[in-house]
Design an enzyme around this catalytic site. Structure first.
Site, PDB file in Angstrom:
ATOM      1  N   GLY A   6      38.771  38.561  49.202  1.00  0.00           N
ATOM      2  CA  GLY A   6      40.014  39.322  49.164  1.00  0.00           C
ATOM      3  C   GLY A   6      40.062  40.322  50.315  1.00  0.00           C
ATOM      4  O   GLY A   6      39.035  40.858  50.725  1.00  0.00           O
ATOM      5  N   GLY A  26      42.896  28.027  45.070  1.00  0.00           N
ATOM      6  CA  GLY A  26      42.143  28.005  46.334  1.00  0.00           C
ATOM      7  C   GLY A  26      40.689  27.668  46.044  1.00  0.00           C
ATOM      8  O   GLY A  26      40.386  26.978  45.067  1.00  0.00           O
ATOM      9  N   ILE A  44      38.112  29.359  44.858  1.00  0.00           N
ATOM     10  CA  ILE A  44      37.551  29.769  43.560  1.00  0.00           C
ATOM     11  C   ILE A  44      38.184  28.960  42.429  1.00  0.00           C
ATOM     12  O   ILE A  44      37.489  28.470  41.532  1.00  0.00           O
ATOM     13  CB  ILE A  44      37.756  31.284  43.345  1.00  0.00           C
ATOM     14  N   ARG A  90      41.741  40.084  41.207  1.00  0.00           N
ATOM     15  CA  ARG A  90      41.780  41.523  41.423  1.00  0.00           C
ATOM     16  C   ARG A  90      42.441  42.175  40.201  1.00  0.00           C
ATOM     17  O   ARG A  90      43.348  41.603  39.599  1.00  0.00           O
ATOM     18  CB  ARG A  90      42.588  41.886  42.682  1.00  0.00           C
ATOM     19  N   ASP A 118      36.488  40.364  35.006  1.00  0.00           N
ATOM     20  CA  ASP A 118      35.438  40.767  35.948  1.00  0.00           C
ATOM     21  C   ASP A 118      35.979  41.804  36.929  1.00  0.00           C
ATOM     22  O   ASP A 118      35.229  42.374  37.706  1.00  0.00           O
ATOM     23  CB  ASP A 118      34.892  39.550  36.713  1.00  0.00           C
ATOM     24  N   HIS A 165      32.700  43.595  38.056  1.00  0.00           N
ATOM     25  CA  HIS A 165      33.009  42.966  39.355  1.00  0.00           C
ATOM     26  C   HIS A 165      31.749  42.347  39.970  1.00  0.00           C
ATOM     27  O   HIS A 165      31.341  42.715  41.083  1.00  0.00           O
ATOM     28  CB  HIS A 165      33.649  43.975  40.317  1.00  0.00           C
ATOM     29  N   ILE A 166      31.178  41.392  39.243  1.00  0.00           N
ATOM     30  CA  ILE A 166      29.921  40.775  39.676  1.00  0.00           C
ATOM     31  C   ILE A 166      30.116  39.329  40.115  1.00  0.00           C
ATOM     32  O   ILE A 166      29.151  38.587  40.284  1.00  0.00           O
ATOM     33  CB  ILE A 166      28.862  40.811  38.554  1.00  0.00           C
ATOM     34  N   GLY A 167      31.379  38.928  40.302  1.00  0.00           N
ATOM     35  CA  GLY A 167      31.676  37.524  40.596  1.00  0.00           C
ATOM     36  C   GLY A 167      30.781  36.894  41.645  1.00  0.00           C
ATOM     37  O   GLY A 167      30.212  35.829  41.438  1.00  0.00           O
ATOM     38  N   SER A 168      30.645  37.540  42.776  1.00  0.00           N
ATOM     39  CA  SER A 168      29.852  36.950  43.866  1.00  0.00           C
ATOM     40  C   SER A 168      28.399  37.423  43.832  1.00  0.00           C
ATOM     41  O   SER A 168      27.642  37.151  44.762  1.00  0.00           O
ATOM     42  CB  SER A 168      30.481  37.305  45.218  1.00  0.00           C
TER      43      SER A 168
END
Ligand SMILES: *[C@@H]1O[C@H](CO)[C@@H](O)[C@H](O)[C@H]1NC(C)=O
Ligand SMILES: *[C@@H]1O[C@H](CO)[C@@H](O)[C@H](O)[C@H]1NC(C)=O
Ligand SMILES: *[C@@H]1O[C@H](CO)[C@@H](O)[C@H](O)[C@H]1NC(C)=O
Length: 354
Positions: free
Chosen positions: A112, A189, A191, A271, A295, A319-322
């Site tokens: 993002g 996209g 993800i 987001r 997340d 916010h641990i997605g990646s």
């Protein structure tokens, strides 16, 4: 005969440093700012091989060290040719002005770029790159995780484990299946597609997605493009993996929530601002929908006493997605490679503003 071999070997050995000339001496005078103290070392090292790296001593994620890290960035940035942005905070005009005319590129270590002041960069002719692709699998894994924990009511079950009072029974606290469900993916996209791919073993009935156009990858993944309203009306799981733009802000709001099924579960790995959180709270509290797995939230961190966290049908991760070792390293290296390419006249690998 062996004399020839020796000669050839010698020739190759001597020629080697010439053929693979190390250009770093030509770029070592260029200064690169890493805007936070937590970029994985792999990325830092790669940058240090080519440039003079200056790095923020403070973390630049939440609010804890926000003031110090902002001040440090402003202090370090003058004369820099590149900034590696490893922060959820916004890139300010003040920072870009302080950098001065040397600044050629900002490389954000994220997919993002809603926080990257695209208008400000464009106006100054500064390039922008992000790190899509490398993080799709890890974020998709979190999307699947959140589907499972919300459908199976982990928030309530974990409270019971913590209290030691299990209310187990054949008809107690029953969840719902992913099997046989309709999964709607908003934003098909990298993800979104990685999530669809990972759903292949779950025996879902349908995968549908919304967006501006049909994606060629959709067919192979068994996913079908539908109008967004149809997606909201038909989905048992709604996965938000769209970028945050003026168009997508608060796409989940009172009106769209009102179209959803009573058993709908919303998963947000995009987001926080894709969702009107106040409207989501009301819908969850009134059981107008089944649950939400988030997340990403607004703000981040979400205060510990936030009313969303008091609901039994919400599961929040910070916010641990990646956030896997491999993925964060790949993001850092991709950001560094974009900077190297930008400052050595090569084309960018993942350009946002070329
Ligand atoms: C070194 O610079 C030369 C001339 O600019 C370029 O052709 C070559 O690809 C560069 N080598 C590396 C390893 O970047
Ligand atoms: C988004 O909206 C803001 C505020 O209305 C505006 O300043 C900005 O230019 C818009 N951005 C785009 C890309 O349209
Ligand atoms: C609610 O979301 C829909 C589509 O996501 C949008 O068209 C509509 O303008 C939004 N309404 C509000 C009040 O934000």
């Amino acid at each position: 005969m062996s004399k020839y071999v020796v000669t050839i070997v010698l020739a190759i050995t001597l020629a080697t440093p010439v053929v693979y000339s190390d250009n770093s001496t030509m770029t070592k005078h260029l200064k690169v700012l890493i805007a936070s103290n937590d970029l994985p070392v792999s990325g830092v090292k790669l940058l240090q091989e080519h440039f003079t790296v200056v790095q923020n001593r403070f973390s630049y994620y939440g609010d804890d060290e926000k003031v110090q890290s902002q001040e440090e960035c402003l202090k370090l940035v003058p004369g820099c040719s590149a900034i590696v942005w490893a922060s959820s905070h916004s890139i300010t005009d003040e920072l870009l002005d302080k950098a001065g005319p040397n600044l050629k590129i900002v490389a954000t270590a994220s997919a993002g770029y809603n926080h990257c002041n695209v208008d400000g960069l464009k106006a100054r002719g500064i390039k922008l790159t992000n790190t899509p692709g490398v993080l799709s699998a890890a974020v998709a894994e979190i999307a699947i995780t959140l589907m499972l924990v919300t459908a199976r009511r982990f928030t309530e079950w974990l409270q019971q484990v913590e209290s030691g009072k299990w209310v187990n029974g054949l008809d107690k606290y029953l969840g719902q299946d992913i099997r046989g469900s309709t999964v709607g993916i908003v934003g098909f996209g990298g993800i979104g597609q990685a999530t669809a791919k990972r759903l292949a073993g779950f025996e879902v009935a349908r995968i549908i997605y919304s967006g501006h156009r049909e994606k060629p990858e959709g067919k192979a993944l068994g996913a079908q493009l539908v109008p967004q309203d149809d997606l909201f009306q038909q989905s048992d799981f709604i996965i938000l993996s769209a970028p945050l733009t003026n168009e997508t802000r608060h796409m989940i709001n009172r009106s769209t929530l009102g179209k959803m099924k009573k058993n709908a579960i919303i998963i947000n790995v995009g987001r926080g601002d894709l969702i009107d959180q106040e409207a989501l709270y009301e819908a969850l509290k009134n059981n107008d929908i089944y649950a939400a797995g988030l997340d990403v939230t607004t703000p981040e961190p979400l205060p510990a006493d936030h009313k969303l966290l008091k609901l039994p049908n919400v599961f929040v991760t910070p916010h641990i997605g990646s956030g896997t070792e491999r993925t964060r390293n790949e993001m850092a290296i991709l950001a560094a490679k974009n900077v190297i390419n930008a400052l050595t006249g090569k084309s960018l690998i993942t350009p946002v503003l070329p």
